[in-house]
Design a protein around this motif. Structure first.
Motif, PDB file in Angstrom:
ATOM      1  N   GLY A  32      39.855  50.925  39.295  1.00  0.00           N
ATOM      2  CA  GLY A  32      38.874  51.994  39.431  1.00  0.00           C
ATOM      3  C   GLY A  32      37.505  51.558  39.892  1.00  0.00           C
ATOM      4  N   VAL A  33      37.302  50.280  40.139  1.00  0.00           N
ATOM      5  CA  VAL A  33      36.001  49.855  40.654  1.00  0.00           C
ATOM      6  C   VAL A  33      35.876  50.306  42.109  1.00  0.00           C
ATOM      7  N   ALA A  38      30.768  44.866  43.298  1.00  0.00           N
ATOM      8  CA  ALA A  38      31.628  44.559  42.152  1.00  0.00           C
ATOM      9  C   ALA A  38      33.018  44.139  42.636  1.00  0.00           C
ATOM     10  N   ARG A  39      33.513  44.801  43.660  1.00  0.00           N
ATOM     11  CA  ARG A  39      34.810  44.420  44.225  1.00  0.00           C
ATOM     12  C   ARG A  39      34.783  42.985  44.728  1.00  0.00           C
ATOM     13  N   ASN A  40      33.710  42.647  45.438  1.00  0.00           N
ATOM     14  CA  ASN A  40      33.622  41.302  46.009  1.00  0.00           C
ATOM     15  C   ASN A  40      33.582  40.233  44.924  1.00  0.00           C
ATOM     16  N   PRO A  97      44.279  47.298  52.232  1.00  0.00           N
ATOM     17  CA  PRO A  97      43.701  47.853  51.014  1.00  0.00           C
ATOM     18  C   PRO A  97      42.198  47.618  50.996  1.00  0.00           C
ATOM     19  N   ARG A  98      41.496  48.559  50.439  1.00  0.00           N
ATOM     20  CA  ARG A  98      40.046  48.417  50.389  1.00  0.00           C
ATOM     21  C   ARG A  98      39.580  47.894  49.029  1.00  0.00           C
ATOM     22  N   TRP A  99      40.322  48.270  47.979  1.00  0.00           N
ATOM     23  CA  TRP A  99      39.862  47.975  46.610  1.00  0.00           C
ATOM     24  C   TRP A  99      40.789  47.002  45.898  1.00  0.00           C
ATOM     25  N   SER A 137      28.608  47.529  37.648  1.00  0.00           N
ATOM     26  CA  SER A 137      29.510  47.448  36.493  1.00  0.00           C
ATOM     27  C   SER A 137      29.989  46.027  36.221  1.00  0.00           C
ATOM     28  N   ILE A 138      29.839  45.156  37.216  1.00  0.00           N
ATOM     29  CA  ILE A 138      30.200  43.752  37.021  1.00  0.00           C
ATOM     30  C   ILE A 138      29.035  42.907  37.502  1.00  0.00           C
ATOM     31  N   THR A 139      28.522  42.037  36.647  1.00  0.00           N
ATOM     32  CA  THR A 139      27.400  41.190  37.045  1.00  0.00           C
ATOM     33  C   THR A 139      27.669  39.751  36.638  1.00  0.00           C
TER      34      THR A 139
END
Length: 164
Positions: A32-33, A38-40, A97-99, A137-139
């Motif tokens: 769901g990201v 955040a994906r990277n 795919p993108r995500w 959401s991700i750091t």
DNA sequence: GCCAACGTTGGC
DNA sequence: GCCAACGTTGGC
């Protein structure tokens, strides 16, 4: 390669640290990201064994609620192909795919470290999640921040959960 | 419910 | 490629 460290936000209504601990293998797919940064992080930088601070967000008591780990390398997020999903992405294809996301595995629950506690420590002045207006959401977390939080601030969670 | 921050979108 | 409008996040 040296371990990397991360802080990952989860809304406890969706998946709390208790939910993560109760999941099969104490592991959940971090689907769901839909943010490229955040994906990277997940796709390009996360490795199995990386440390994760499990953060409760958008709730009555925001803060770090547990310690987790990255369970494996990133793979395509199935929800992007699912028309019935709120995370459906019409531009994504199986070929392209993108995500992507990783699986996250609980290590242990801790006594909640709330924002006031985090902000009170000069060692954490640069912790990304404390920055004004932070929405990611991700750091990334530095090795020094990780060590400080996990060894100085983290306390084992009480055996029984008190309901608020 | 308010509001700041900031990523995304879309007209040009 | 600019940039204003819009939507979302998330603490308070």
């Amino acid at each position: 390669m040296a371990k990397n460290y991360w802080l990952m936000k989860s809304e406890p209504d969706e998946c709390s640290i208790d939910d993560l601990l109760a999941a099969p293998g104490r592991t959940v797919p971090w689907t769901g990201v839909r943010n490229y940064q955040a994906r990277n992080f997940m796709r390009d930088l996360m490795r199995p064994g990386d440390g994760v601070l499990f953060y409760h967000s958008s709730c009555a008591q925001p803060g770090i609620a547990g310690i987790a780990r990255v369970a494996g390398r990133a793979y395509p997020d199935a929800t992007q192909f699912d028309r019935g999903s709120g995370y459906f992405d019409a531009a994504a294809t199986a070929e392209k795919p993108r995500w992507f996301h990783v699986d996250v595995q609980a290590v242990r629950k801790i006594e909640l470290i709330d924002l006031a506690t985090l902000r009170a420590r000069s060692e954490l002045a640069d912790l990304a999640v404390l920055r004004r207006g932070n929405r990611l959401s991700i750091t990334p977390v530095t090795a020094a921040q990780w060590k400080f939080i996990t060894t100085v601030l983290a306390r084992p969670a009480p055996a029984t959960e008190r309901r608020a």
